[in-house]
Write an enzyme that holds these catalytic residues in place. Structure first.
Site, PDB file in Angstrom:
ATOM      1  N   ASP C  42      -7.819  -7.927   2.307  1.00 47.03           N
ATOM      2  CA  ASP C  42      -7.738  -7.604   0.753  1.00 47.03           C
ATOM      3  C   ASP C  42      -7.599  -8.774   0.059  1.00 47.03           C
ATOM      4  O   ASP C  42      -8.291  -9.054  -1.048  1.00 47.03           O
ATOM      5  CB  ASP C  42      -6.299  -6.747   0.615  1.00 47.03           C
ATOM      6  N   ARG C 121      10.271 -10.693  -0.987  1.00 46.04           N
ATOM      7  CA  ARG C 121       9.508 -10.733  -2.100  1.00 46.04           C
ATOM      8  C   ARG C 121       9.866 -11.733  -3.365  1.00 46.04           C
ATOM      9  O   ARG C 121       9.339 -12.729  -3.555  1.00 46.04           O
ATOM     10  CB  ARG C 121       9.220  -9.493  -2.883  1.00 46.04           C
ATOM     11  N   ASP C 150       6.209  -3.372  -4.006  1.00 44.63           N
ATOM     12  CA  ASP C 150       5.934  -4.634  -3.994  1.00 44.63           C
ATOM     13  C   ASP C 150       5.532  -5.363  -5.186  1.00 44.63           C
ATOM     14  O   ASP C 150       5.652  -6.343  -5.635  1.00 44.63           O
ATOM     15  CB  ASP C 150       5.203  -5.289  -2.605  1.00 44.63           C
ATOM     16  N   SER C 206      -0.412   0.550   7.733  1.00 39.58           N
ATOM     17  CA  SER C 206      -0.337  -1.022   7.295  1.00 39.58           C
ATOM     18  C   SER C 206       0.830  -1.516   7.740  1.00 39.58           C
ATOM     19  O   SER C 206       1.902  -0.833   7.935  1.00 39.58           O
ATOM     20  CB  SER C 206      -0.441  -0.926   5.671  1.00 39.58           C
TER      21      SER C 206
END
Lengths: 441, 441, 441, 441
Positions: C42, C121, C150, C206
């Site tokens: 990605d 994050r 996210d 994922s």
């Protein structure tokens, strides 16, 4: 001289009085008691009664802003046989260390009561403990009743500060309260023991006053339907007859506490904590500000009716609320509001010197770091009106909010904001429709 | 005719409008929009602009207690090309289904704002959705700005009630707001399209009025330091010139809502929700009750300054607080207070029709089952004074609390109560002393 | 070199990056973007796509403990046209500045999720912003999807630290996501632009990994009924085949964070934050500790299903809970628990760098001052068992609690304590009986 | 026969026992006491001692799921002089009226304790009061110690249900506890009065068991560092030797309570509350599920150490948490979580029959209306693993959350959502920068 560890201020550290642990052996004389003396009939009788029980009595009277002839009280206590009399002015510490944290917290018990009495008790109790320690006294006595909050506030404060202290509460001791079931018996006892009896008839209610407020309860006020007599109030004027011209004040805050008050009508300015607080009392009292008549829940589990006057406290409550809203982030404010609710309850219940209250005071003080600026208020006919505010630390952004300027704000963002917030509601509707449809079938 | 499932009242069940699920196919005509029309310049221009964009416009105007020439508004909308005009009187449902739950909750946003506008939006939005459903319209349009709360309140309400509705908010669409960057462009557009332009100059602030309150913001009020002009207020008299004689009211509550108001000065009595609310507006307005000037936090994240008048709401806030404190258990009250804080925030943010608000409304209503009785208040010079209260369901026990009667109360119990409460504090002191001693070494 | 004001640690002060105010003019080059690069398909495609759009791309890859061939990632990014590649090891700061505050808070989202991704994050975002500032880049790009948490966490962090930064989120841009509606299109794009395509088939879910945890979601896991395949887990062993002998650890805390871990079976000891955390990961992983399968509520309003492994975090959660209960006052703990709930929600929602989170972190850290001591735990077959604890600061008083020793405790006090607590309940009964009696009539 | 008004179920109405008001005159015989009899040494001695004091003693023993020879206990009580012996099986009502509300609440005291003992006390107390009323007894006696929680739970329950009852707690009466300072004196008294003395030596800790859990405390466990002996546990197997093959269960919920349990390995199914709970106890016990070792805060203010086994309760805690998260709206869940925290504290402290607990139980039950569906769990080696869940009422929307399907979701909305959420953070940054810049000057 007594060593006091830790600072008193802003909850940074709790007062620790050394040598107070429960198991510690204490110095003689072992039968000395420090009595929280008010100069009134009750504690005068208690003083004599304690002596009858064999105690050496030291009378302690805090000047915490109440109207009182302190000199007469000293003479009276000595005349009644007090070994010593301590009269200490605690007004400044009351304002700075007890009222100010309450202002920072917007402390309010059950949405209405500004905690005037509750804040005074730990201030007095700390002094009682210090005197007891200095004098090597093992006992502290007070004249609070057995149904009220003040007994709890006094005693929890004393025990928290000095676990080895023993508290004597005559109004909870059968040998005392059975001997004095009513005021008549007290009067008789007084006459017999040469205790001066008040010449003016007692008001048909009880009062407790300090720099912050005065409370009226009991007697004819016990019927919650009865309206308070017009002549009951002593700290504020009747709004019906108060001046027809408002006073306007500028109140400047730093870190959530007032640091300057200016009367814009005449330029009078005060900067010290005690002086500005007394000045606010004057102005608020003159305009009839700060009266409430409430039913509240005591810590011991009963409802009681109280009438309070809190003049300066009422102005500061409104002014602080305003400057805080102006300078504090929305979400911090919400969290702080929850902490303040808890803080108010703890103060009311007598837990000033508790780990949780210390913790809350610290957190609340932290939230006040940027609560600074000036609020302009008008004081008039029982009301406080906020007129405007300014601050160097404000989170208010005039350009951002302006209807005439777009600024950095992108209106289209609001669409996304609303749509995402609606997502959950739509899902709920979807489910409800399904359920509802099923029920219809 | 549209089927509405579930009752509107007291949060028992959320309104479910069938056939509104996101995926549902809807009937033609597909390009009809129901516009929340106010009769003013903005929504008149929007009406015309929507037609320009090819929509069929149905104008909807709620009579929610604002001062308005509804007949003129109808004619104006039709003249501007509205296909239909609906003017619906929602005053009664506004009081009974929106204001009453707020009274039960003592709803207050950020300690000061009684939520007058926030409560009106879901009331209006529900009608908008019902009209859209009846008319088979897929769109709803409103004239709320892109920086405010009202856009959120309208749209969340619409989406929650009918997820398939699409909302058109011109003030968030660049093709609209770039065309009309200021009032001048709107005026030009109006003149060009035969939209009647107000003859009186616009007040230098914006207003929003309903039965409960009026708000003033923007314009010269955007500077938070600026004092509101004396002639700004429209719903309440200036306390400086209000009557010198108070009105005294007896307000009777059942299940936490007022069911009867009596003016004890003249015996005037009202019993229906709408009538008694309007009467309280009169009395409060006459005595200047309900003005505030605040800075608040909008849901979109900015601080704004607003001036509000909430006459009847202010009286009811004080009266309900009093009867609730009188009849509700202390601990229930504390829990309910937390729920109300959350409820107030949700209402402010526009989540009236949300699962959480529905849940809270139910819980709060439950807490009000025994909140019944009569409060006597005096209304005078901008203030509401509680004078006394009585109730058949009071938890107040005059004998128990009396200083003159021991009753079932055993004073010695308080000693144990205090000592056990002190245990934890003593333990904490013990540990602190240890730590402190160590640090001294 | 960039000046960073304020300390990162323990919430004492929020990171302020100067020169980031929204209105500030920034240095050229104006079209540089710092891409949060993962090395995967990605973000490789995004890198190339951003270059197509005319941006100069700087790839940033944080080593936050995930399994990754960083060298290969660097080469790949450069090969794809990145102007520069920054690979920074943030493991230590992740543990000390993000995981430790979560341990102090016992942070848990919705009673189950230990916040592994949510904590990473803001740690990564801070570095992204620092690189952007150093490089004079105005843009930051990331590969997070448009439905997840996210994106919010990255962007709120970036905006809070540097309001002038613009974030590019290709998965929310129609020109990107419409071009790449599925994995097939990405693969085609990759092949066309020389982007290496993974040879092993993609797992049907994922993953996101860091030092604290790994998450699995999407794909076959989207059906919440589907059981997770046994071979999904990568950070912990299957408890069915994990060792039949437990490991026993002594975990020592100071100020609420672990400072030493000893395996009492073999004497292995670790003291530094990073090392002891990694060791706990090893031990917990070996015994299958830390697996959960939950449905959670995302900030954007949808429910999602996630499977997580948090080995060390799970041990520390249990151990910290225990030492905290042992050393913290009951009432402080209750207040702190409420703060932690809020803290967890904020961290989950991406508000690490917010005034409220900063405030909470400060308050929580304050509550941990005396949270010190050693907890002994057994780690076995997916479970953590607390075996015992000791502390120099404990509020536990063995003598006081002992059934065999009376100590200072006066049993009669409990009678008063109970009676006073019963008072309110008796009053309520009295009223209920009255009501009930009336209803019977 | 005694009339009991109101339903017991789900907190809809509190139990009101008529004729219990404090001031009511009660029937003779005035010196009858109902003793909560356990069959053990302590309450046997108390039985005899009460008779010595002149009381007529009625022994009451609840079968609440503990291992006990009830027949032997009956004979023993009669032999010791009990006037009557009541042994009542309360297992079903314990599950349905006490455990189920706790399951709905996810009730957990201080993050760990499932409240096994705390839930049993009000169940037993209610029966005690009913027997006392039936028998016209004015007194209730129990054998709980003066330092613990159970005395409070028993007595608050009794007083709340019947304010006129007098509780006799010998372990708080000096004439009793000074006579029996240790176990030796009790043994001597037993031998002297023909009370059978246990032949097996007493375990060096005390235990309390019911259908939900067993607790171990005191004795050698008072040192919180001491590890619990391996042979202490009685309700669960040692995970070290528990089966190497898990059991898998499907637990079906309706309105937040389990209505069906199926073991998918063998098809065994249970539907009635009591049976399915007992079956879960079996399965959990077999796999060693539900052991904890904690230090907790007692209501009387001291910390104590307890070891608990709660087999079925632990499975249900995990399963209910999962189905609730799956079916309940995020924001409702957050509010309900706060209510549950309070509920757990109240139950622990003994306030089951209080207005606030009744209120909370009602609100929590309301939140459970749509908490329905099936959770699949694996039970293995001391752990409960959730494997999957399904529900007809789920708010989980697989299409909405899918990474592969865009659905109705508009990714661009997230941009607006994030930007609006960032607004406040940017404003805060702006202010902090200003402050920070100033400080640098």
């Amino acid at each position: 001289m007594l060593a006091v560890h830790g600072s008193y201020c802003h909850g940074e550290d709790q007062l620790i009085i050394q040598g107070c642990s429960g198991s510690a052996q204490m110095a003689e004389p072992r039968d000395t008691v420090v009595l929280a003396y008010s100069g009134g009939l009750d504690t005068s009788c208690i003083l004599v009664w304690l002596k009858e029980q064999g105690y050496t009595v030291i009378a302690f009277l805090a000047n915490i802003g109440q109207k009182e002839d302190f000199d007469a009280a000293r003479k009276k206590a000595l005349a009644l046989g007090a070994e010593k009399v301590y009269i200490q002015d605690v007004c400044r510490e009351f304002v700075e260390e007890f009222i100010w944290p309450a202002v920072q917290a917007n402390a309010l018990y059950e949405d209405r009561y500004l905690l005037g009495t509750a804040l005074a008790r730990p201030c007095i109790a700390r002094r009682l403990v210090l005197v007891a320690k200095e004098q090597g006294a093992r006992y502290i006595a007070h004249g609070a009743t057995g149904k009220g909050n003040d007994q709890v506030r006094f005693e929890l404060s004393c025990y928290a500060l000095c676990p080895s202290i023993k508290v004597i509460a005559p109004w909870r001791m059968p040998e005392f309260y059975q001997r004095f079931p009513g005021r008549r018996e007290l009067m008789e006892y007084a006459q017999k023991h040469g205790i001066p009896v008040p010449v003016t008839p007692k008001a048909p209610w009880s009062m407790d006053e300090n720099l912050m407020h005065i409370s009226y309860e009991a007697g004819i006020l016990e019927n919650p339907k009865n309206r308070a007599p017009l002549d009951l109030y002593t700290k504020t004027c009747d709004p019906a007859t108060s001046p027809d011209v408002p006073d306007e004040l500028e109140i400047e805050f730093e870190k959530g506490v007032p640091v300057k008050v200016t009367n814009t009508r005449n330029g009078v300015t005060h900067r010290s904590a005690l002086e500005l607080f007394m000045y606010l009392n004057d102005i608020a009292g003159k305009h009839g500000v700060g009266r409430i008549d409430i039913v509240e829940n005591r810590f011991v589990g009963m409802k009681s009716r109280g009438i309070y006057e809190t003049p300066a406290g009422t102005i500061l409550y409104h002014a602080h609320l305003d400057i805080e809203a102006f300078t504090m982030d929305r979400e911090v404010r919400k969290i702080k509001q929850g902490l303040s609710l808890k803080f108010s309850e703890l103060v009311y219940n007598g837990f000033w010197y508790s780990p949780e209250c210390e913790f809350l005071q610290h957190c609340i003080a932290r939230s006040q770091q940027a609560v600074a600026g000036t609020v302009r208020v008008s004081v008039f006919k029982g009301q406080v009106y906020v007129l405007g505010r300014e601050s160097p630390h404000s989170l208010y952004n005039e350009e951002l909010v302006s209807m005439d300027v777009q600024g950095d704000y992108e209106p289209a963002d609001a669409t996304g904001f609303i749509n995402i917030n609606a997502l959950r509601l739509k899902e709920y509707h979807r489910l409800q429709s399904k359920v509802s449809t099923k029920q219809d079938e």
